[in-house]
Design a protein around this motif. Structure first.
Motif, PDB file in Angstrom:
ATOM      1  N   ALA A 386       0.639  -1.259  -0.026  1.00  0.00           N
ATOM      2  CA  ALA A 386      -0.042   0.017   0.050  1.00  0.00           C
ATOM      3  C   ALA A 386       0.946   1.286  -0.169  1.00  0.00           C
ATOM      4  O   ALA A 386       0.712   2.324  -0.771  1.00  0.00           O
ATOM      5  CB  ALA A 386      -0.981  -0.024   1.017  1.00  0.00           C
ATOM      6  N   VAL A 387       1.916   1.324   0.652  1.00  0.00           N
ATOM      7  CA  VAL A 387       2.763   2.573   0.770  1.00  0.00           C
ATOM      8  C   VAL A 387       3.505   2.543  -0.437  1.00  0.00           C
ATOM      9  O   VAL A 387       3.508   3.919  -1.061  1.00  0.00           O
ATOM     10  CB  VAL A 387       3.986   2.204   2.030  1.00  0.00           C
ATOM     11  N   LYS A 388       3.904   1.574  -1.162  1.00  0.00           N
ATOM     12  CA  LYS A 388       4.479   1.360  -2.358  1.00  0.00           C
ATOM     13  C   LYS A 388       3.540   2.239  -3.752  1.00  0.00           C
ATOM     14  O   LYS A 388       3.994   3.083  -4.308  1.00  0.00           O
ATOM     15  CB  LYS A 388       5.127   0.222  -2.960  1.00  0.00           C
ATOM     16  N   LYS A 389       2.347   1.821  -3.585  1.00  0.00           N
ATOM     17  CA  LYS A 389       1.367   2.092  -4.612  1.00  0.00           C
ATOM     18  C   LYS A 389       0.986   3.865  -4.469  1.00  0.00           C
ATOM     19  O   LYS A 389       0.935   4.468  -5.257  1.00  0.00           O
ATOM     20  CB  LYS A 389       0.165   1.277  -4.319  1.00  0.00           C
ATOM     21  N   GLY A 396       3.533   9.865  -9.872  1.00  0.00           N
ATOM     22  CA  GLY A 396       2.835   9.849 -11.368  1.00  0.00           C
ATOM     23  C   GLY A 396       3.417   8.513 -12.115  1.00  0.00           C
ATOM     24  O   GLY A 396       3.614   8.409 -13.178  1.00  0.00           O
ATOM     25  N   ARG A 397       3.782   7.580 -11.314  1.00  0.00           N
ATOM     26  CA  ARG A 397       4.640   6.364 -11.789  1.00  0.00           C
ATOM     27  C   ARG A 397       3.530   5.401 -11.925  1.00  0.00           C
ATOM     28  O   ARG A 397       2.515   5.177 -11.102  1.00  0.00           O
ATOM     29  CB  ARG A 397       5.751   5.920 -11.082  1.00  0.00           C
ATOM     30  N   PRO A 398       3.868   4.218 -12.685  1.00  0.00           N
ATOM     31  CA  PRO A 398       2.812   3.116 -12.893  1.00  0.00           C
ATOM     32  C   PRO A 398       2.638   2.254 -11.458  1.00  0.00           C
ATOM     33  O   PRO A 398       3.707   2.296 -10.607  1.00  0.00           O
ATOM     34  CB  PRO A 398       3.309   2.134 -13.987  1.00  0.00           C
TER      35      PRO A 398
END
Length: 439
Positions: A386-389, A396-398
């Protein structure tokens, strides 16, 4: 009665385990995850019955339980089902774990796998099991503390010690060692049944608060008591000369937070209070459960330090640490001892329920440890995902995708081996050198 108590407590443990797994099961089904198996115990299956898409059953060894959810481990990056197997030091193990995670997938189950759920949903699924243990523990504590009541010390003298004996030299006999001085309470003329109205000019609402005052007392201390006498007793003032002695703290100060007996130097009188069974208020229940939670956390953190004492108790014949860990075997025997004691039936039931509540508190805390294969070991990767997302979205990264939990499996197997060895040592200690209750 001992055997009956062991069996009843073992059944209580199995129900606690089933209740834990029911939390996982209910949350998983709520979020649309398919659950092929719901099992209590390990080893050979004793009983099983299919209900809908889930096989419910009981296994021969009641040392835990599990539910099988499809897709608990995400596939390798770039794959959808993770069925390939590659070579490498740990790659074969990692791929086998991925294959096992998808072996129950049927056509139409592609979107019913656990790893496809949002991180917060997976956290809820994994937290639901320990949370059920917490709910059960609180319910049992409410029944015991507010329904049955617990022994609660009151400012009324139950007995007066004859002489001063340091805690480190205490014995089980009532005889005074040669040369031991009379206790301050005995010198002052205290008698069983005296109700303490005030100590050093102050009144106290509980015996525990008065204990703290006694420990800090010095010099000459006046104590007002009401003495039970024929025709009614008028208040009397007794004069105490507290004596410094190495005394044992139980459920006070640091002992309250650590759960370990502590030896300190403080003033000693030689009084023991009456401890009638008293029903607790909701506020007292909260305090009691909070103190037990703190002690349980500290006990869990201290588990690695208990290994030498366990080894000594098993192989060297050393005395068993009464504050050390206990397995499901040992705690079941303790439950049997409670039922086989000479206490009143209501007291035995209350003690067994209280013991079962304490076990559920331990199950709640142990399962939240952030190591696989425990529930906390599944929660931590979901939190990190969740933190990485969130970070990727802000930049603005995928979407970085799920955390590759399969790569943690070699570490998980190492932790599982340590847990099994530790648990085996505790079980062995409970068999050859069990902890006994003084009932």
């Amino acid at each position: 009665m001992l055997v009956l108590g062991v069996v009843l407590f073992a059944l209580g443990l199995m129900l606690s385990i089933a209740w834990h797994e029911l939390g996982h099961f209910t949350a998983a089904r709520h979020f649309g995850v398919r659950v092929p198996e719901f099992m209590v115990g390990f080893g050979p299956t004793v009983f099983a019955r299919q209900r809908g898409e889930t096989l419910f059953g009981i296994k021969a060894v009641p040392l835990g339980g599990y539910i099988r959810m499809i897709g608990m481990i995400p596939p390798a990056p770039g794959e959808r089902f993770g069925r390939s197997r590659r070579s490498g030091p740990f790659q074969g193990l990692i791929d086998d774990v991925r294959a096992d995670s998808v072996k129950d997938i049927r056509p139409g189950d592609e979107d019913r796998q656990l790893w496809t759920r949002k991180p917060w949903q997976r956290i809820v699924v994994m937290f639901a099991g320990p949370f059920m243990n917490l709910i059960l523990a609180l319910a049992l504590f409410l029944v015991v503390l507010m329904g049955f009541g617990i022994p609660t010390a009151q400012p009324v003298v139950a007995s007066v010690s004859k002489c001063v004996v340091p805690a480190s030299q205490a014995t089980t006999t009532t005889d005074c060692p040669p040369g031991a001085p009379l206790t301050p309470a005995a010198q002052a003329g205290f008698q069983a049944g005296d109700r303490i109205v005030s100590f050093d000019g102050r009144t106290y609402g509980s015996w525990e608060d008065m204990q703290l005052a006694i420990r800090a007392a010095s010099g000459t201390v006046p104590v007002v008591v009401e003495r039970t006498e024929p025709g009614g007793g008028a208040p009397q003032t007794l004069t105490l000369f507290p004596q410094l002695i190495q005394t044992q703290l139980l459920d006070l100060d640091s002992a309250r937070s650590t759960g370990e007996p502590q030896y300190v130097t403080g003033s000693f009188l030689g009084l023991s209070p009456i401890q009638p069974t008293t029903r607790q208020t909701p506020g007292q229940v909260v305090d009691y459960v909070g103190d037990m939670g703190i002690r349980a956390v500290n006990s869990i953190l201290a588990l690695p330090t208990k290994v030498p004492a366990l080894f000594g108790a098993v192989f060297l014949g050393e005395q068993r640490d009464v504050n050390g860990p206990v397995s499901v075997v040992g705690v079941s025997v303790l439950g049997g001892e409670v039922l086989a004691s000479d206490n009143a039936v209501a007291d035995e039931i209350a003690m067994m329920l209280q013991l079962l509540a304490a076990v559920n508190v331990s199950l709640f805390l142990l399962n939240l440890l952030p190591i696989l294969p425990l529930d906390g070991g599944h929660i931590l990767p979901a939190v990190w995902e969740a933190v990485k997302k969130r970070i990727a979205r802000l930049r603005g990264r995928p979407d970085p995708g799920p955390v590759d939990m399969a790569r943690l499996m070699p570490i998980a197997y190492g932790f599982a081996l340590v847990i099994m060895l530790y648990g085996g040592l505790v079980i062995l200690a409970d068999i050859v050198n069990p902890i006994k209750l003084n009932l």
